[in-house]
Design a protein around this motif. Structure first.
Motif, PDB file in Angstrom:
ATOM      1  N   ARG A 155      20.207  64.647  31.290  1.00 26.59           N
ATOM      2  CA  ARG A 155      18.875  64.301  31.801  1.00 26.59           C
ATOM      3  C   ARG A 155      18.123  65.545  32.258  1.00 26.59           C
ATOM      4  N   ASN A 156      18.826  66.504  32.885  1.00 30.16           N
ATOM      5  CA  ASN A 156      18.149  67.643  33.514  1.00 30.16           C
ATOM      6  C   ASN A 156      18.154  68.911  32.668  1.00 30.16           C
ATOM      7  N   LYS A 157      19.125  69.057  31.774  1.00 34.96           N
ATOM      8  CA  LYS A 157      19.191  70.197  30.856  1.00 34.96           C
ATOM      9  C   LYS A 157      19.239  71.548  31.582  1.00 34.96           C
ATOM     10  N   GLY A 158      19.990  71.641  32.672  1.00 32.39           N
ATOM     11  CA  GLY A 158      20.110  72.904  33.388  1.00 32.39           C
ATOM     12  C   GLY A 158      21.147  73.807  32.735  1.00 32.39           C
ATOM     13  N   TRP A 192      25.626  79.601  27.155  1.00 27.93           N
ATOM     14  CA  TRP A 192      24.746  78.978  28.149  1.00 27.93           C
ATOM     15  C   TRP A 192      24.652  79.825  29.422  1.00 27.93           C
ATOM     16  N   MET A 193      25.750  80.521  29.705  1.00 29.87           N
ATOM     17  CA  MET A 193      25.772  81.354  30.910  1.00 29.87           C
ATOM     18  C   MET A 193      24.740  82.473  30.819  1.00 29.87           C
ATOM     19  N   GLU A 194      24.524  82.990  29.615  1.00 35.86           N
ATOM     20  CA  GLU A 194      23.549  84.059  29.439  1.00 35.86           C
ATOM     21  C   GLU A 194      22.124  83.575  29.677  1.00 35.86           C
ATOM     22  N   LYS A 195      21.897  82.240  29.570  1.00 43.99           N
ATOM     23  CA  LYS A 195      20.579  81.657  29.821  1.00 43.99           C
ATOM     24  C   LYS A 195      20.422  81.200  31.266  1.00 43.99           C
TER      25      LYS A 195
END
Length: 682
Positions: A155-158, A192-195
C-alpha cells in the motif's frame, strides 16, 4: 562459511538467528524523528549512540546508556519503539525477553491513527515480531506478521520497508535451504536499499549494505553458484576498502566486517580445492580476531580442516583445540560451526588412528546434526507462497465478512429509517389538522388578549389620573395641617406632652408629603411619556447637585468631595438626570455615619461617561442586594440618624437611567460602605 546477520554481531553462522538483525539495520534510520524539544533530540542522539556502541562491540557502555534511557523515555512516545527494538538486540539469544520487548514495541501502535502516522516504524515492528516468532519456531505466527508487513508495504511502497521485508524473506528462505531464492531476495533487498532515503548514521548504513552483500554471497555459495558468490563477496570487500579512510566507520567495525567476508571467501576457495588461497583468507580472518563474541570460531574450524587436508596435524590440532575453547563459551550462537567441528574432528582422529575418539566425535556429529534437522523439518515443510496465499484468502474472507456485516447494518439502518419516516409522515398528517385547529384557537385568543390588554391599558391610565388627583387632594390638607401645627408650636402655654404630640403630627405630615411627592415623580408618571433630551454639561449638573446638598450633609458633619473634570456633554433630560444624582447623594448622606466622607466623581471614556458616588456607610447586606432596585422594596432601612426611607429612590433612578440607554449598579466599597455607578452614553 559466513552469513552476515547482524550489524552488532557480524559473525553469527546460523542464518535463522539473523532475521531480526537485518530488520534493525534500517529501523533507527526510518524511525529517527526531529523533535522540537532539546530533551527529545538528546534522546534521539543517545539511541543512535547505543546502536553505534553495539556496532562497535562496546556492549557494556551501550547497555549502560540504554538502561539510563529507559528512565527518560515516555512509554507513549515513538522513541519508546526504538528503545524496545534495541532491547531486543540486547537480549539476543533470550527468546522470552526478546518476545516481551517485541510485544512492548508492537503495543505502541494501539490505534489506527498511530499506525498511519508511524507506518514505516509499524512495518519494522511487524517484521521484527515475525523474526522473534521464527526464533521460537512459531512459524505460522511469523508468517502472519510478515504478511501484515507485506500488505502495508504494497500500500505504501516505502523503499526502506521493502528492503527490510525482502531481507526478512531471504532469511526465511535460507532457513528452508532454498539458497538460490534467498540469494535473489538479498540482491533485491540491496537494490531497494540504494533507493532508501534514511535519516540514520552513515555507520549504520554502511553495515546494512555490507551485511546484505555478504548474505547474498553466502546464499549463492550454498546454492553452488560460486561465481555469483565471489562477485558479491568482492563487492563487499570493495565497500569495506572504500570506507577505510573514513573517520565515521571505526577500525573495529571494519575489521569485524573483513573477518566475516574473508572467512566466507576462504570457504569458497576450499570448495574449489584452492587450499593455498583458502588458507591465506582464513588466516587473514583469524588474525582479525576481536576476542569478544566468538566471531573467529568459523574460520578457525575451517582452517583446522585445511591443515588436516594438507597433513599438518599439529596445526590442525591446535586450531581444533582453540576453536573448542571458544565453542564452549559461545556454543548457542555457533551451532553450525559446532556441527562442522565434530565432523572434521572425527576425520582428524581417523587419520590419527584414534578410533575410539573418532567414533565418539562422529556420534556427536550425527546426534547434533539429526537434532538440527528435526528442528528444521517443520520449517522446511512450510510452503511460504502457499501460506501467503492462504493468509491473503483469509484476509479477503474477513474483509468480505466485514463488508457483508456493514451491508447488514446499512440495510437494517435503512429499514429503520424508512419505518420512522412512515411513522413521521403519519404523525405529521395526523397532527396537521390539530395544528390548524390550534392555530385558529391561538388567533382567537390573541385577539381576546389584545382587547384585554387595551382595556387594562385604559384602566391603568384612568388609575394614574385618579391617583394623581388623590395625591394632590391629600397633599393640600396635609400641608394645611403642617402649617397649623407650626403656628401652634410657636405659641406658649402647652405642656411638654402636648408639644411632643404636635411635633409628632408635624413629622408624620412631613413624611406623608414626602412620600406623595415621590409618588408623583415616579409611580404615577406615564411611562410612555415622551422624554425631551437636550445637550447637558454633566460635570456642571453634578456640581450643582453636590453644592445644593452640602448643607444637608453638614447637618451630620459630613464632607462631600467632588473631583472635577473637563466639561462632559451628553444628550439627557436635565431634570430627570438631576433627580438621579440627587437620589444617590441623598442616600449616601442618609446611610453614612456622622463625620464621614462621601466621594463623588465623574469619569469620561471614549463613548461613555461613568458617575461614581461612594460612601463608607452601613453598606447593603447580601440578602438585600437583589432587592434594592425594586419599587417599595422590603430592603429599605432607616438612616444612621433615624431618617425615614420610602423605598422609591433607587427604583426611580434605575428607570430613568435605562430610559437614557444607560445602566446603574453598585458594589461593596473595599473601605466599607457602598459604591454606586451610573453609566451614560455620550
Amino acid at each position: 562459511m559466513y552469513l552476515h546477520l547482524l550489524s552488532t554481531v557480524n559473525c553469527l553462522p546460523n542464518p535463522r538467528c539473523g532475521l531480526f538483525g537485518c530488520l534493525l539495520l534500517l529501523f533507527l534510520l526510518s524511525c529517527s524523528r526531529k523533535e522540537n524539544r532539546i530533551s527529545d533530540l538528546q534522546i534521539e542522539h543517545d539511541l543512535l549512540r547505543v546502536d553505534s556502541l553495539y556496532i562497535n562491540r562496546k556492549f557494556g557502555e551501550g547497555t549502560a546508556l540504554l538502561n539510563s534511557l529507559g528512565l527518560r523515555i515516555k512509554r507513549n512516545s515513538p522513541q519508546s519503539v526504538n528503545y524496545y527494538r534495541l532491547k531486543v538486540v540486547h537480549y539476543e539469544g533470550n527468546a522470552a525477553m526478546m518476545r516481551a520487548y517485541a510485544d512492548s514495541a508492537l503495543s505502541f501502535f494501539s490505534t489506527p491513527e498511530l499506525t498511519e502516522k508511524y507506518k514505516e516504524q509499524y512495518v519494522q515492528v511487524l517484521l521484527m515480531k515475525g523474526d522473534v516468532c521464527m526464533r521460537e519456531r512459531k512459524y505460522n505466527d511469523a508468517l502472519t506478521y510478515f504478511y501484515r508487513g507485506k500488505v502495508l508495504l504494497e500500500r505504501n511502497k516505502g523503499a526502506c520497508g521493502i528492503s527490510d521485508f525482502t531481507s526478512a524473506m531471504a532469511g526465511l528462505l535460507y532457513g528452508q535451504k532454498k539458497f538460490a531464492q534467498a540469494a535473489a531476495y538479498w540482491v533485491e533487498s540491496y537494490r531497494w536499499m540504494e533507493k532508501c532515503k534514511t535519516e540514520g548514521t552513515a555507520q549504520r548504513y554502511f553495515h546494512i549494505q555490507q551485511g546484505t552483500l555478504n548474505n547474498a554471497g553466502y546464499a549463492f555459495e550454498n546454492a553452488g553458484m560460486i561465481d555469483s558468490a565471489l562477485y558479491y563477496y568482492q563487492k563487499d570487500v570493495d565497500l569495506i576498502n572504500g570506507a577505510e579512510g573514513s573517520k565515521i566507520i571505526s577500525r573495529r567495525a571494519l575489521n569485524s566486517a573483513r573477518l566475516a567476508v574473508y572467512d566466507n571467501i576462504g570457504s569458497v576457495y576450499t570448495r574449489l580445492n584452492k587450499r593455498k588461497l583458502a588458507k591465506s583468507f582464513l588466516l587473514k580472518s583469524v588474525a582479525l580476531d576481536l576476542r569478544l563474541d566468538g566471531a573467529v570460531i568459523p574460520p578457525l574450524v575451517k582452517l583446522a580442516r585445511i591443515h588436516l587436508m594438507d597433513g599438518d596435524y599439529k596445526a590442525a590440532d591446535s586450531a581444533f583445540q582453540r576453536s573448542r575453547l571458544l565453542l564452549n563459551k559461545f556454543k548457542d550462537a555457533n551451532l553450525s560451526s559446532e556441527i562442522k567441528w565434530y565432523k572434521f574432528r572425527s576425520e582428524y582422529y581417523f587419520k590419527q588412528h584414534k578410533l575410539a575418539e573418532a567414533y565418539r566425535t562422529l556420534e556427536a556429529y550425527i546426534r547434533i546434526k539429526d537434532s538440527v534437522e528435526r528442528i528444521d523439518a517443520e520449517l522446511n515443510k512450510m510452503d511460504v507462497n502457499k501460506e501467503f496465499k492462504s493468509l491473503q484468502q483469509e484476509s479477503s474472507l474477513n474483509n468480505l465478512e466485514k463488508r457483508e456485516e456493514y451491508n447488514r447494518y446499512y440495510l437494517i439502518g435503512a429499514a429503520i429509517f424508512l419505518l420512522m419516516l412512515v411513522i413521521i409522515v403519519i404523525l405529521v398528517s395526523k397532527n396537521l389538522g390539530q395544528v390548524k385547529k390550534n392555530s385558529r384557537v391561538a388567533n382567537l385568543n390573541n385577539l381576546r388578549l389584545q382587547r384585554t390588554l387595551s382595556e387594562l391599558e385604559l384602566a391603568n391610565k384612568n388609575y394614574i389620573r385618579i391617583m394623581r388627583v388623590m395625591a394632590h387632594d391629600l397633599k393640600n390638607p396635609l400641608s394645611g395641617i403642617i402649617g397649623l401645627v407650626s403656628v401652634l408650636l410657636e405659641e406658649d402655654g402647652f405642656t411638654e406632652d402636648q408639644i411632643s404630640m404636635l411635633k409628632l403630627i408635624e413629622s408624620t405630615g412631613s413624611h406623608s408629603i414626602g412620600m406623595i411627592n415621590e409618588l408623583l415623580k415616579s409611580g404615577l408618571a406615564d411611562e410612555r411619556e415622551h422624554m425631551v433630551k437636550t445637550p447637558v454639561n454633566l460635570q456642571t449638573l453634578l456640581n450643582d447637585s453636590v453644592e445644593l446638598l452640602r448643607f444637608r450633609a453638614g447637618e451630620k458633619h459630613q464632607e462631600i468631595v467632588y473631583e472635577h473634570t473637563e466639561p462632559v456633554w451628553a444628550e439627557v433630560n436635565r431634570e430627570k438626570i438631576w433627580r438621579v444624582f440627587n437620589n444617590l447623594i441623598i442616600n449616601a448622606i442618609k446611610f453614612s455615619p456622622n463625620n464621614s466622607r462621601i466621594k463623588v466623581e465623574i469619569r469620561q471614556f471614549k463613548r461613555k461617561v461613568v458617575i461614581v458616588v461612594s460612601d463608607r456607610g452601613i453598606g447593603i447586606p447580601d440578602e438585600n442586594k437583589e432587592l434594592v432596585f425594586e419599587m417599595f422594596t422590603p430592603a429599605k432601612r432607616m438612616g444612621t440618624n433615624g431618617e425615614q426611607p420610602f423605598g422609591l429612590g433607587l427604583s426611580i433612578s434605575k428607570r430613568i437611567v435605562e430610559l437614557h440607554n444607560g445602566r446603574i449598579w453598585f458594589k461593596d466599597n473595599p473601605d466599607g460602605g457602598t459604591e454606586f455607578f451610573i453609566e451614560l452614553p455620550v
